[in-house]
Design a protein around this motif. Structure first.
Motif, short mmCIF file in Angstrom:
data_model
loop_
_atom_site.label_atom_id
_atom_site.label_comp_id
_atom_site.label_asym_id
_atom_site.label_seq_id
_atom_site.Cartn_x
_atom_site.Cartn_y
_atom_site.Cartn_z
N GLY A 560 0.79 -1.28 0.04
CA GLY A 560 -0.10 0.00 0.17
C GLY A 560 0.78 1.41 0.03
O GLY A 560 1.82 1.32 0.22
N ASP A 561 0.19 2.50 -0.19
CA ASP A 561 0.75 3.73 -0.30
C ASP A 561 1.94 3.72 -1.50
O ASP A 561 2.88 4.75 -1.28
CB ASP A 561 1.41 4.25 0.99
CG ASP A 561 0.23 4.85 1.69
OD1 ASP A 561 -0.75 5.26 1.27
OD2 ASP A 561 0.41 5.31 3.02
N GLY A 562 1.98 3.01 -2.48
CA GLY A 562 3.01 3.13 -3.48
C GLY A 562 4.27 2.33 -3.10
O GLY A 562 5.23 2.54 -3.87
N PHE A 563 4.27 1.64 -2.16
CA PHE A 563 5.31 0.72 -1.57
C PHE A 563 5.39 -0.54 -2.18
O PHE A 563 5.26 -1.58 -1.31
CB PHE A 563 5.64 0.79 -0.03
CG PHE A 563 6.05 2.20 0.62
CD1 PHE A 563 7.23 2.59 0.23
CD2 PHE A 563 4.85 2.89 0.91
CE1 PHE A 563 7.55 4.10 0.92
CE2 PHE A 563 5.11 4.30 1.46
CZ PHE A 563 6.34 4.71 1.39
N THR A 564 5.58 -0.60 -3.69
CA THR A 564 5.26 -1.94 -4.35
C THR A 564 6.28 -3.09 -3.86
O THR A 564 5.97 -4.40 -3.82
CB THR A 564 5.47 -1.90 -5.51
OG1 THR A 564 6.78 -1.39 -6.04
CG2 THR A 564 4.25 -1.17 -6.21
N THR A 565 7.35 -2.63 -3.48
CA THR A 565 8.57 -3.49 -2.73
C THR A 565 8.21 -4.33 -1.51
O THR A 565 8.50 -5.55 -1.43
CB THR A 565 9.81 -2.73 -2.85
OG1 THR A 565 10.32 -2.32 -4.26
CG2 THR A 565 10.86 -3.86 -2.38
N LEU A 566 7.63 -3.41 -0.74
CA LEU A 566 7.17 -4.17 0.48
C LEU A 566 6.01 -5.28 0.26
O LEU A 566 5.62 -6.18 1.20
CB LEU A 566 6.49 -3.06 1.30
CG LEU A 566 7.38 -2.20 2.31
CD1 LEU A 566 6.65 -1.29 2.95
CD2 LEU A 566 8.24 -3.04 3.11
N GLY A 567 5.31 -5.22 -0.94
CA GLY A 567 4.32 -6.23 -1.02
C GLY A 567 5.17 -7.33 -1.86
O GLY A 567 4.43 -8.42 -2.13
N GLU A 568 6.35 -7.58 -1.68
CA GLU A 568 7.17 -8.74 -2.49
C GLU A 568 7.99 -9.53 -1.36
O GLU A 568 8.71 -9.96 -1.62
CB GLU A 568 8.09 -8.19 -3.34
CG GLU A 568 7.35 -7.37 -4.78
CD GLU A 568 8.51 -6.60 -5.54
OE1 GLU A 568 9.61 -6.74 -5.33
OE2 GLU A 568 8.08 -6.15 -6.52
N GLY A 569 7.69 -9.26 0.01
CA GLY A 569 8.29 -9.72 0.93
C GLY A 569 8.04 -11.33 0.91
O GLY A 569 7.15 -11.93 0.64
N ALA A 570 8.94 -12.15 1.74
CA ALA A 570 8.78 -13.56 1.97
C ALA A 570 8.90 -14.02 3.25
O ALA A 570 8.79 -13.11 4.26
CB ALA A 570 10.24 -14.19 1.21
#
Length: 608
Positions: A560-570
């Motif tokens: 969310g909030d444009g933090f696409t990389t945070l959506g790629e966590g494992a």
């Protein structure tokens, strides 16, 4: 030109009483008229002129448009800086004024309507969501009841209307008890007696708006159409579950589409309610937004929208950014058009005069005037609102009044890095380590921090005591605290995403836990504003290839909030809600004898 001669046609038997006169509101300078009224119009307002038609009235009729936005369920006066506005004085200095609270908002709106026989009240979205405990605990039923009593006529949806999904929004519109918690009172919940407009929010299966796209206000031959939209980027700022099955369309294209529909129905006067906003050049609500030229004092998404929406639309009521402005921005034909926003939390309302031409059915746009007014607290409280607050407050008190911690001073949410942001990040780090001792750091989105923690007592709890209700006001979303693995290279990219991509124009600076430090150079542009070689964790540079365990709320963890990389966590581990993490941290680290100190907010070095 004063807005005179109004009061809207009562719906459902509303507006049966009025309050006695109260003290005058603090008023801003209005936006400027570009030219005089037509010669047949009387500058004193009211039903005037000669040769008019329809119901035996004159040609020109002032319509009073009262508007506000981003209430967020703030029924009681907001605390700290959230309950103040900044006002420019004649000598150029500024002062702050305490503002907000529906007991006072009701009094101000009712007084503003007096003597105005053509008056309509509209809102720009986010009436609910991210609400304090008094409303949030009951899924915002108290706020809808308050808005009904405020005689709100119509509102657009905002992004926060989707916090609990489309089905819950439909319940707020249509009524009925909550599907899992049932009825809170023996009267049941009747829903909103005003329409929510959602022209650009479509059901993905039917391709139709999930709620009405427009609504027409009518009174004695005068017709004004309202089109309501929320920001197209709503899916970027709401949890995925909240917008599941929905699509959000372009604001300009949608407004233009329904403006044509209204025109075909003979409705020529049109107001757009847009839950998207701008960034004024001054934080003072009454500064001149049009100095030196039309709209020169505002930037941001709403400017592009205002410049492109069809000239058939006569005024734009906006929101989302929680800012205050009254500006004229040229429409595509080059004509001035009013664009307004009334800050947030019920601290301001906007009073706009629309001069309706009965002959053409359109607004004489050169005569539009508007001003923001402060919802001061030096007026009598509206008794019906006091009763509403007391009734719901009695139900909330056993939960809300419970102490959860102690603080040594005001803990503000203001600033690039805020003391409260540090506190919340540290709380989530501590919670993460209780679930997984290998947790390295925590990140918190600034938009998820909804209120400050104030040292002064807000009730009978005593100074320095943090109650559950106050903690709920800070973090009302019920996000979970999630743990995920990221590489050092991914974490650097996350920090760059604060100031690049969708966040470049309006940076979203994450609040960081103790041990993470770096420099933010605001003299640079884009991702370069994050000085990569300054990033340290516990004094050491991040290893691009190493794995780090990070705690964040579920909204951020989902990108969310444009933090696409945070959506790629494992290796995700879903924990308890974020308020529980804050409560546990405050309880474990403070007492009446040893309150928690105000964080120094020194983890991010900002170069300006």
């Amino acid at each position: 030109m004063p807005a005179t001669a109004q009061s809207h046609q009562p719906r459902r038997g509303r507006r049966t009483s009025r309050l006695l006169a109260v003290a005058a509101t603090v008023v801003t300078a209005g936006a400027l008229a570009a030219a005089a009224l037509p010669a047949s119009a009387n500058p004193g307002g009211g039903e005037r002129g000669h040769g008019g038609h329809g119901h035996g009235t004159g040609r020109y009729q002032d319509v009073q448009l009262l508007s506000f936005n981003d209430l967020h369920g703030n029924l009681e006066p907001p605390a700290g800086s959230s309950g103040r506005v900044t006002e420019v004085q004649p000598d150029g200095t500024t002062k702050t004024v305490d503002a907000g609270g529906v007991e006072y908002l009701a009094t101000h709106l009712r007084e503003a309507r007096k003597g105005n026989r053509y008056s309509v009240t509209a809102a720009g979205g986010d009436m609910v969501g991210a609400s304090p405990l008094l409303s949030g605990l009951f899924h915002d039923e108290p706020t809808v009841e308050a808005l009904n009593a405020l005689d709100l006529d119509v509102t657009s949806v905002g992004n926060h209307e989707f916090d609990e999904g489309a089905k819950e929004l439909a319940r707020l519109q249509n009524g009925g008890c909550h599907p899992t918690e049932g009825c809170y009172t023996d009267k049941g919940f009747k829903g909103a007696d005003f329409p929510y407009l959602a022209a650009n929010v479509l059901d993905e299966k039917t391709r139709r708006p999930i709620l009405e796209p427009y609504w027409v206000w009518k009174h004695k031959g005068v017709k004004v159409g309202f089109i309501g939209v929320t920001l197209e980027a709503t899916p970027d700022v709401v949890s995925a579950e909240g917008v599941k099955g929905l699509s959000f369309k372009d604001e300009v294209e949608t407004i233009d589409k329904y403006a044509k529909v209204l025109q075909r129905q003979g409705v020529k006067s049109i107001v757009a309610l847009i839950h998207e906003g701008g960034f004024p050049a001054s934080s003072s609500y009454n500064y001149d937004c049009d100095s030196p030229g039309a709209g020169d004092g505002i930037s941001g998404p709403i400017v592009d929208i205002a410049k492109n929406v069809t000239p058939q639309v006569d005024a734009l009521v906006t929101g989302h950014t929680h800012n205050a402005y009254v500006c004229t921005v040229p429409d595509p034909a080059g004509n001035p058009r009013m664009v307004t926003s009334a800050s947030s939390f019920g601290r301001l309302y906007t009073d706009t005069t629309l001069t309706y031409d009965r002959r053409t059915g359109d607004i004489a746009r050169t005569s539009v005037k508007s001003a923001n007014h402060v919802v001061t607290r030096d007026v009598p409280k509206a008794p019906d609102m006091t009763r509403l607050i007391d009734r719901w407050g009695t139900l909330a008190a056993p939960i809300g009044n419970r102490p959860i911690g102690y603080i040594a001073g005001d803990i503000s949410r203001d600033g690039t890095e805020s003391p409260l942001g540090d506190l919340i990040a540290d709380a989530q780090l501590a919670y993460g380590r209780s679930q997984d001792p290998e947790t390295d750091l925590a990140l918190m989105n600034p938009g998820g921090i909804r209120a400050p923690l104030t040292h002064a007592s807000t009730g009978s709890e005593g100074d320095g005591v943090v109650t559950y209700a106050e903690g709920f006001a800070v973090q009302p979303f019920a996000n979970t605290v999630n743990l995920q693995d990221y590489t050092g290279a991914q974490l650097v990219q996350v920090l760059k995403e604060q100031v690049s991509g969708p966040n470049e124009a309006a940076p979203k600076i994450l609040q960081v836990s103790s041990g993470l430090t770096y420099t933010l150079d605001l003299t640079k542009t884009g991702a370069d504003r994050v000085v990569a070689d300054s990033i340290r964790l516990n004094g050491s540079p991040l290893d691009p290839a190493a794995t780090y365990r990070v705690a964040s709320n579920s909204f951020l963890a989902g990108g969310g909030d444009g933090f696409t990389t945070l959506g790629e966590g494992a290796n995700e581990l879903v924990g308890a809600d974020d308020l529980t993490a804050l409560e546990q941290y405050l309880t474990a680290n403070s007492s009446a004898a040893d309150p928690i100190a105000v964080p120094t907010a020194d983890r991010i070095t900002v170069v300006r």
